[in-house]
Write a protein that holds these residues in place. Structure first.
Motif, PDB file in Angstrom:
ATOM      1  N   ARG A  47     -56.643  39.817 -90.226  1.00 15.73           N
ATOM      2  CA  ARG A  47     -56.011  38.569 -90.676  1.00 15.73           C
ATOM      3  C   ARG A  47     -56.528  37.350 -89.919  1.00 15.73           C
ATOM      4  O   ARG A  47     -56.580  36.246 -90.462  1.00 15.73           O
ATOM      5  N   LEU A  50     -59.594  36.374 -91.667  1.00 17.51           N
ATOM      6  CA  LEU A  50     -59.246  35.929 -93.017  1.00 17.51           C
ATOM      7  C   LEU A  50     -58.838  34.455 -93.002  1.00 17.51           C
ATOM      8  O   LEU A  50     -59.214  33.677 -93.887  1.00 17.51           O
ATOM      9  N   THR A  51     -58.088  34.078 -91.980  1.00 11.71           N
ATOM     10  CA  THR A  51     -57.686  32.675 -91.837  1.00 11.71           C
ATOM     11  C   THR A  51     -58.855  31.811 -91.398  1.00 11.71           C
ATOM     12  O   THR A  51     -59.104  30.739 -91.962  1.00 11.71           O
ATOM     13  N   LEU A  52     -59.604  32.277 -90.405  1.00 12.68           N
ATOM     14  CA  LEU A  52     -60.692  31.477 -89.852  1.00 12.68           C
ATOM     15  C   LEU A  52     -61.781  31.224 -90.896  1.00 12.68           C
ATOM     16  O   LEU A  52     -62.382  30.135 -90.926  1.00 12.68           O
ATOM     17  N   GLN A  54     -61.418  30.768 -93.988  1.00 14.05           N
ATOM     18  CA  GLN A  54     -60.982  29.710 -94.896  1.00 14.05           C
ATOM     19  C   GLN A  54     -61.015  28.343 -94.213  1.00 14.05           C
ATOM     20  O   GLN A  54     -61.304  27.327 -94.849  1.00 14.05           O
ATOM     21  N   VAL A  55     -60.743  28.326 -92.906  1.00 20.54           N
ATOM     22  CA  VAL A  55     -60.745  27.070 -92.152  1.00 20.54           C
ATOM     23  C   VAL A  55     -62.171  26.579 -91.895  1.00 20.54           C
ATOM     24  O   VAL A  55     -62.429  25.367 -91.849  1.00 20.54           O
ATOM     25  N   TRP A  77     -58.289  42.168 -99.202  1.00 21.86           N
ATOM     26  CA  TRP A  77     -57.712  40.833 -99.014  1.00 21.86           C
ATOM     27  C   TRP A  77     -58.784  39.766 -99.151  1.00 21.86           C
ATOM     28  O   TRP A  77     -58.560  38.704 -99.739  1.00 21.86           O
ATOM     29  N   ARG A  78     -59.961  40.028 -98.581  1.00 18.23           N
ATOM     30  CA  ARG A  78     -61.086  39.086 -98.683  1.00 18.23           C
ATOM     31  C   ARG A  78     -61.446  38.812-100.137  1.00 18.23           C
ATOM     32  O   ARG A  78     -61.654  37.666-100.548  1.00 18.23           O
ATOM     33  N   ALA A  81     -58.889  36.757-101.912  1.00 21.56           N
ATOM     34  CA  ALA A  81     -58.950  35.359-101.499  1.00 21.56           C
ATOM     35  C   ALA A  81     -60.206  34.658-102.017  1.00 21.56           C
ATOM     36  O   ALA A  81     -60.330  33.431-101.879  1.00 21.56           O
ATOM     37  N   VAL A 187     -56.974  29.550 -84.042  1.00 21.06           N
ATOM     38  CA  VAL A 187     -56.303  30.521 -84.907  1.00 21.06           C
ATOM     39  C   VAL A 187     -55.905  31.735 -84.064  1.00 21.06           C
ATOM     40  O   VAL A 187     -56.781  32.434 -83.545  1.00 21.06           O
ATOM     41  N   THR A 189     -54.397  35.565 -83.137  1.00 23.84           N
ATOM     42  CA  THR A 189     -54.209  36.876 -83.740  1.00 23.84           C
ATOM     43  C   THR A 189     -52.717  37.184 -83.786  1.00 23.84           C
ATOM     44  O   THR A 189     -51.906  36.520 -83.125  1.00 23.84           O
ATOM     45  N   GLU A 190     -52.352  38.200 -84.546  1.00 19.57           N
ATOM     46  CA  GLU A 190     -50.943  38.606 -84.596  1.00 19.57           C
ATOM     47  C   GLU A 190     -50.462  39.054 -83.220  1.00 19.57           C
ATOM     48  O   GLU A 190     -49.330  38.741 -82.812  1.00 19.57           O
TER      49      GLU A 190
END
Length: 210
Positions: A47, A50-52, A54-55, A77-78, A81, A187, A189-190
């Motif tokens: 994840r 996945l966020t990075l 997009q940013v 997920w990729r 998205a 960003v 991590t969890e």
């Protein structure tokens, strides 16, 4: 976004994980293969990348993970998205890092992150830790001059060992003496989020490839 449940720890020295990976054709993986590459070693659920991805659409991102179900889930997920600058690869970094880095477009590896790796607390198991001298040497060979390595852990002993192994290699120079108070990648991590929410420390350090 459904989540696959898998074993938390996988022994990279077991026979099951001794075959090096065959890297894909990066020309078919990324829309722009020659963009700067960020490699995340031990990406877990993926994840963070996945966020990075997009940013930072002007970067390519590659996550390496030894737990295959997590890789399959992350690539799903990729795809959902619609990202063409992100890929996840199932492999054992201990024997697959060199073939992977040899295969990527030259002079693209500019950033590496290793975050909250399995601590393997028992002394006899510490040879399973991901940051071994061989890994540091391989990153020194393929990371571009001026590239960076970002390390973080919530286990002081592990953070110190990772830091010391990069300190001991002449190709790397630590950016500052003390642990970083803030994640420079912005960003989290969890694991980082949950650790900080509990009020516990995270030990971070950045190295430059000199």
């Amino acid at each position: 976004m459904s989540v696959v449940r898998v074993r938390e720890h996988v022994n990279p020295l077991s026979k099951k994980y001794q075959t090096p990976v065959s890297p894909p054709d990066w020309q078919t993986v990324y829309a722009q293969p020659d963009q700067p590459l960020h490699l995340d070693i031990g990406c877990g659920k993926g994840r963070f990348l996945l966020t990075l991805a997009q940013v930072q659409p002007d970067w390519n991102f590659l996550g390496l993970e030894i737990r295959e179900p997590l890789v399959d889930q992350a690539n799903n997920w990729r795809t959902e998205a619609g990202l063409n600058n992100l890929h996840y690869l199932f492999c054992n970094v201990n024997n697959s890092l060199r073939p992977i880095l040899t295969s990527v477009p030259p002079n693209t590896l500019q950033r590496v992150s290793i975050q909250f790796p399995d601590p393997w607390f028992k002394r006899k198991q510490q040879k399973r830790r991901v940051v071994q001298p061989e890994l540091v040497t391989e990153l020194a060979e393929f990371l571009v001059s001026g590239g960076t390595v970002f390390l973080q852990s919530d286990v002081l002993e592990v953070a110190e060992e990772m830091r010391d192994r990069f300190d001991q290699h002449s190709a790397f120079q630590r950016q500052q003496h003390d642990w970083l108070a803030v994640n420079p990648l912005t960003v989290p991590t969890e694991r980082e989020t949950s650790t900080l929410e509990r009020g516990e420390p995270v030990y971070r350090v950045v190295f430059d490839r000199v």
